[in-house]
Design a protein around this motif. Structure first.
Motif, PDB file in Angstrom:
ATOM      1  N   HIS A  90     -28.474 -10.109 -15.449  1.00 36.06           N
ATOM      2  CA  HIS A  90     -29.671  -9.790 -14.483  1.00 36.06           C
ATOM      3  C   HIS A  90     -30.070  -8.223 -14.384  1.00 36.06           C
ATOM      4  O   HIS A  90     -30.502  -7.782 -13.792  1.00 36.06           O
ATOM      5  N   ILE A  91     -28.582  -6.916 -15.463  1.00 45.22           N
ATOM      6  CA  ILE A  91     -28.972  -5.910 -14.944  1.00 45.22           C
ATOM      7  C   ILE A  91     -30.422  -5.683 -15.597  1.00 45.22           C
ATOM      8  O   ILE A  91     -31.191  -6.297 -16.310  1.00 45.22           O
ATOM      9  N   CYS A  92     -31.284  -5.143 -14.574  1.00 47.26           N
ATOM     10  CA  CYS A  92     -32.770  -4.086 -15.490  1.00 47.26           C
ATOM     11  C   CYS A  92     -32.919  -4.206 -16.481  1.00 47.26           C
ATOM     12  O   CYS A  92     -32.736  -3.208 -17.181  1.00 47.26           O
ATOM     13  N   ILE A  93     -34.091  -4.466 -17.431  1.00 48.10           N
ATOM     14  CA  ILE A  93     -34.509  -4.356 -18.601  1.00 48.10           C
ATOM     15  C   ILE A  93     -34.677  -2.919 -18.658  1.00 48.10           C
ATOM     16  O   ILE A  93     -34.672  -2.523 -19.529  1.00 48.10           O
ATOM     17  N   GLY A  94     -35.334  -2.337 -17.925  1.00 48.17           N
ATOM     18  CA  GLY A  94     -35.833  -1.384 -18.345  1.00 48.17           C
ATOM     19  C   GLY A  94     -35.214   0.325 -17.606  1.00 48.17           C
ATOM     20  O   GLY A  94     -36.033   0.950 -17.720  1.00 48.17           O
ATOM     21  N   ARG A  95     -33.909   0.022 -17.251  1.00 43.05           N
ATOM     22  CA  ARG A  95     -33.223   1.116 -16.745  1.00 43.05           C
ATOM     23  C   ARG A  95     -33.574   2.590 -17.693  1.00 43.05           C
ATOM     24  O   ARG A  95     -33.521   3.336 -17.048  1.00 43.05           O
ATOM     25  N   MET A  96     -33.412   2.152 -18.881  1.00 48.78           N
ATOM     26  CA  MET A  96     -33.328   3.141 -19.656  1.00 48.78           C
ATOM     27  C   MET A  96     -35.047   4.083 -20.579  1.00 48.78           C
ATOM     28  O   MET A  96     -35.251   4.985 -20.055  1.00 48.78           O
ATOM     29  N   THR A  97     -36.273   3.170 -19.470  1.00 53.39           N
ATOM     30  CA  THR A  97     -37.149   3.711 -19.196  1.00 53.39           C
ATOM     31  C   THR A  97     -37.443   4.658 -18.261  1.00 53.39           C
ATOM     32  O   THR A  97     -37.646   5.749 -18.249  1.00 53.39           O
ATOM     33  N   ALA A  98     -36.486   4.301 -16.954  1.00 56.97           N
ATOM     34  CA  ALA A  98     -36.513   5.102 -15.990  1.00 56.97           C
ATOM     35  C   ALA A  98     -35.825   5.816 -16.030  1.00 56.97           C
ATOM     36  O   ALA A  98     -36.295   7.060 -15.428  1.00 56.97           O
ATOM     37  N   GLN A  99     -34.885   6.011 -16.563  1.00 56.39           N
ATOM     38  CA  GLN A  99     -33.682   7.624 -17.224  1.00 56.39           C
ATOM     39  C   GLN A  99     -35.260   8.193 -17.639  1.00 56.39           C
ATOM     40  O   GLN A  99     -34.872   9.473 -17.535  1.00 56.39           O
ATOM     41  N   GLY A 127     -22.200 -10.379 -11.711  1.00 53.98           N
ATOM     42  CA  GLY A 127     -21.635 -10.329 -12.853  1.00 53.98           C
ATOM     43  C   GLY A 127     -21.244 -12.199 -13.038  1.00 53.98           C
ATOM     44  O   GLY A 127     -20.809 -12.408 -14.307  1.00 53.98           O
ATOM     45  N   ASP A 128     -21.313 -12.932 -12.318  1.00 55.57           N
ATOM     46  CA  ASP A 128     -21.322 -14.060 -12.488  1.00 55.57           C
ATOM     47  C   ASP A 128     -22.581 -15.231 -11.946  1.00 55.57           C
ATOM     48  O   ASP A 128     -22.529 -16.128 -10.725  1.00 55.57           O
ATOM     49  N   PRO A 129     -23.100 -14.971 -12.741  1.00 56.54           N
ATOM     50  CA  PRO A 129     -24.657 -16.645 -12.116  1.00 56.54           C
ATOM     51  C   PRO A 129     -24.321 -18.032 -12.653  1.00 56.54           C
ATOM     52  O   PRO A 129     -24.974 -18.347 -11.953  1.00 56.54           O
ATOM     53  N   GLU A 130     -23.475 -18.453 -12.982  1.00 55.52           N
ATOM     54  CA  GLU A 130     -22.737 -19.378 -13.242  1.00 55.52           C
ATOM     55  C   GLU A 130     -22.355 -20.029 -11.084  1.00 55.52           C
ATOM     56  O   GLU A 130     -22.147 -21.503 -10.899  1.00 55.52           O
ATOM     57  N   THR A 131     -21.739 -19.158 -10.932  1.00 56.45           N
ATOM     58  CA  THR A 131     -21.440 -19.378  -8.917  1.00 56.45           C
ATOM     59  C   THR A 131     -22.409 -19.026  -8.074  1.00 56.45           C
ATOM     60  O   THR A 131     -22.781 -19.833  -7.011  1.00 56.45           O
ATOM     61  N   PHE A 132     -23.128 -17.760  -8.930  1.00 58.64           N
ATOM     62  CA  PHE A 132     -24.861 -17.035  -7.817  1.00 58.64           C
ATOM     63  C   PHE A 132     -25.659 -17.493  -8.897  1.00 58.64           C
ATOM     64  O   PHE A 132     -25.673 -16.121  -8.984  1.00 58.64           O
ATOM     65  N   SER A 133     -26.579 -18.334  -8.107  1.00 53.45           N
ATOM     66  CA  SER A 133     -27.965 -18.569  -9.062  1.00 53.45           C
ATOM     67  C   SER A 133     -29.224 -17.648  -8.048  1.00 53.45           C
ATOM     68  O   SER A 133     -29.521 -17.615  -7.350  1.00 53.45           O
ATOM     69  N   SER A 134     -29.622 -17.663  -9.338  1.00 48.60           N
ATOM     70  CA  SER A 134     -30.727 -16.533  -8.851  1.00 48.60           C
ATOM     71  C   SER A 134     -31.912 -17.684  -9.609  1.00 48.60           C
ATOM     72  O   SER A 134     -32.623 -17.638  -8.035  1.00 48.60           O
ATOM     73  N   GLU A 135     -32.606 -18.931 -10.149  1.00 41.61           N
ATOM     74  CA  GLU A 135     -32.631 -19.975  -9.795  1.00 41.61           C
ATOM     75  C   GLU A 135     -33.046 -20.948  -8.518  1.00 41.61           C
ATOM     76  O   GLU A 135     -33.466 -21.180  -8.085  1.00 41.61           O
ATOM     77  N   LYS A 136     -31.739 -21.532  -8.078  1.00 41.95           N
ATOM     78  CA  LYS A 136     -31.203 -21.883  -7.163  1.00 41.95           C
ATOM     79  C   LYS A 136     -31.932 -22.067  -5.403  1.00 41.95           C
ATOM     80  O   LYS A 136     -32.693 -22.896  -5.702  1.00 41.95           O
ATOM     81  N   GLY A 137     -32.401 -20.741  -5.635  1.00 39.76           N
ATOM     82  CA  GLY A 137     -32.733 -20.559  -4.318  1.00 39.76           C
ATOM     83  C   GLY A 137     -33.700 -19.314  -4.060  1.00 39.76           C
ATOM     84  O   GLY A 137     -34.077 -18.499  -2.919  1.00 39.76           O
ATOM     85  N   GLY A 138     -33.878 -18.901  -5.528  1.00 39.29           N
ATOM     86  CA  GLY A 138     -34.871 -17.594  -5.424  1.00 39.29           C
ATOM     87  C   GLY A 138     -34.335 -16.053  -4.447  1.00 39.29           C
ATOM     88  O   GLY A 138     -33.169 -16.201  -4.623  1.00 39.29           O
ATOM     89  N   SER A 193     -40.238 -16.611 -11.832  1.00 41.74           N
ATOM     90  CA  SER A 193     -40.099 -15.335 -13.557  1.00 41.74           C
ATOM     91  C   SER A 193     -38.933 -15.226 -13.717  1.00 41.74           C
ATOM     92  O   SER A 193     -38.090 -16.220 -13.130  1.00 41.74           O
ATOM     93  N   MET A 194     -38.855 -14.636 -14.711  1.00 37.18           N
ATOM     94  CA  MET A 194     -37.589 -14.146 -15.319  1.00 37.18           C
ATOM     95  C   MET A 194     -36.324 -14.037 -14.377  1.00 37.18           C
ATOM     96  O   MET A 194     -35.385 -14.337 -14.704  1.00 37.18           O
ATOM     97  N   ILE A 195     -36.609 -13.303 -13.426  1.00 36.48           N
ATOM     98  CA  ILE A 195     -35.498 -12.823 -12.556  1.00 36.48           C
ATOM     99  C   ILE A 195     -35.433 -13.458 -11.906  1.00 36.48           C
ATOM    100  O   ILE A 195     -34.467 -13.356 -10.820  1.00 36.48           O
ATOM    101  N   ASN A 196     -36.182 -14.695 -11.810  1.00 33.97           N
ATOM    102  CA  ASN A 196     -35.546 -16.250 -11.220  1.00 33.97           C
ATOM    103  C   ASN A 196     -34.989 -17.111 -11.954  1.00 33.97           C
ATOM    104  O   ASN A 196     -34.983 -18.389 -11.213  1.00 33.97           O
ATOM    105  N   LEU A 197     -34.838 -16.809 -13.230  1.00 30.62           N
ATOM    106  CA  LEU A 197     -33.827 -17.963 -13.906  1.00 30.62           C
ATOM    107  C   LEU A 197     -32.423 -17.481 -14.079  1.00 30.62           C
ATOM    108  O   LEU A 197     -32.227 -16.797 -14.527  1.00 30.62           O
TER     109      LEU A 197
END
Length: 445
Positions: free
Chosen positions: A392-401, A79-90, A112-116
């Motif tokens: 970054h919660i999975c965009i497809g979670r309702m589709t999986a449900q 929940g804290d992407p400012e402190t814990f980045s997806s983009e900086k290191g993958g 990809s989007m998940i790494n931004l």
């Protein structure tokens, strides 16, 4: 648009600050072959109790990371992407030496989007959202229900079969292809692509072993690597062709949304188109497929829970939340600290890697009472973070449900005695819990 792969930083051999918790030396979460036995629930429990923020060395790559296993800590990092980045290191644990990287697959997996982070992530996510809303999902339900019926019709006379081959891999591919607008004639190809994507870690590991002199090249391995490369190339060639068609002639489908997505008013560059294609093909199939198979194993091991669901269909929606909590098909996601910080009393230095173990968090007794017990009436089952948390919660979670609900609504109605036989094969993969085969038996129709 800046490419993530241009600024990947792998990490450090050891932690900058002193360790508050010990490193459990007999726990190795980098061993992909250990995951062929399933997720290491006992190791997760020890880590939560003894080392909830544990420095995990990576002897072969020299890149260590902090393994986080408690629910609240995993939720906080997510929940804290400012402190814990997806983009900086993958988001991936380790990228391996350049000699073992498939050039296109490596580039696509890091771009990809998940790494931004921040605005670029939000802009791309917004472009996809029309195909993941509750309204769209409601419109998809009838088509999914029809496909479930068709697949079960094919299973009905068999009495025994591999559920993955006959059902679990086919339903998510159908659903994804319906959303993308993929022609029916092309859909079988997706199953082969998913198989090889799940084997990517094993291919890389075998190549690393050869480079390190730990194994000799063999004709069998060389042939498999060639087949792997051919299939991966085919997957990307197909994606590029279809995305180019949709950019030139948009249709009301997800493929067109991906092809025509913009960031800061510009279309995505080619590496991001490859990344978007890889993400939707892999993520759109793999988690649902493995949850479908994992559910059958859970219900067989817990016949009382199966009987409760069969007696009361109103429990199905909550049962699916409990299934995803117990299975946790995505094993981990990685972040990089953007500044010195602290998790669970452990100081983390800027640039250090933090890996969140979703299955460990979802079995935390502090959040889920008697967490190892499968309980389809669990009051807070929906609070699980199998699909992540935060931006970054999975965009497809309702589709999986939707797919899980429709599948088990019909499966138990058609085959009330269906059960897992005990035969199962799991791919050597520590990123996703990849069930390749799961044998079931039932009274044939």
């Amino acid at each position: 648009m800046r490419l993530v792969s241009d600024h990947i930083v792998e990490g450090r051999e050891g932690p900058t600050f002193g360790q508050v918790y010990p490193t459990l030396l007999d726990v190795d979460l980098s061993d992909i072959y250990a995951f062929t036995k399933g997720q290491p629930w006992a190791d997760y429990a020890r880590m939560r109790a003894e080392a909830p923020v544990m420095w995990h060395p990576m002897p072969r790559s020299g890149v260590g990371f902090w393994a986080v296993t408690r629910f609240e800590d995993v939720k906080r990092v997510n929940g804290d992407p400012e402190t814990f980045s997806s983009e900086k290191g993958g988001i991936l644990m380790a990228l391996g030496p350049e000699e073992t990287r498939h050039p296109t697959l490596f580039s696509a997996s890091t771009n990809s989007m998940i790494n931004l982070d921040a605005l670029p992530h939000r802009q791309l996510r917004k472009e996809h959202m029309p195909y993941f809303t509750a309204t769209y999902i409601r419109g998809l339900r009838e088509r999914v229900a029809g496909e479930v019926t068709r697949l079960l019709d094919a299973m009905a006379p068999l009495g025994t079969c591999d559920m993955v081959e006959k059902f679990s891999q086919r339903l998510p591919i159908f659903t994804l292809c319906e959303m993308l607008g993929v022609p029916e004639a092309d859909r079988e190809r997706f199953m082969g692509w998913i198989h090889f994507l799940e084997m990517a870690q094993q291919v890389a590991m075998e190549q690393i072993d050869q480079l390190d002199g730990l194994s000799e090249p063999s004709p069998q391995i060389a042939a498999f690597i060639e087949l792997f490369n051919t299939n991966v190339a085919d997957m990307f060639d197909y994606g590029r062709h279809m995305l180019a068609k949709r950019r030139a002639d948009p249709q009301p489908d997800l493929m067109s949304a991906i092809a025509n997505a913009t960031v800061d008013g510009e279309h995505l560059p080619d590496p991001y188109l490859d990344g978007a294609w890889l993400l939707i093909v892999f993520a759109g199939n793999d988690t649902t497929r493995n949850s479908l198979s994992g559910a059958m194993k859970l219900f067989t091991e817990n016949p009382g829970q199966k009987a409760r669901l069969q007696a009361d269909g109103s429990l199905l929606s909550n049962a699916v939340h409990e299934i995803t909590r117990m299975v946790s098909p995505v094993i981990y996601m990685r972040r990089t600290a953007t500044r010195d910080t602290e998790i669970g009393g452990q100081r983390i230095a800027e640039g250090e890697k933090v890996i969140m173990y979703y299955g460990a968090a979802n079995r935390d007794d502090a959040m889920f009472a008697d967490a190892d017990r499968f309980d389809i009436t669990r009051a807070n089952a929906e609070k699980n973070i199998a699909f992540g948390y935060g931006p970054h919660i999975c965009i497809g979670r309702m589709t999986a449900q939707l797919q899980l609900e429709e599948a088990y609504r019909q499966i138990f109605a058609r085959f009330p005695d269906i059960r897992w036989t005990g035969e199962m094969d799991i791919a050597p993969n520590n990123f996703v819990h990849a069930v390749r085969r799961l044998e079931v038996a039932f009274t044939p129709e």
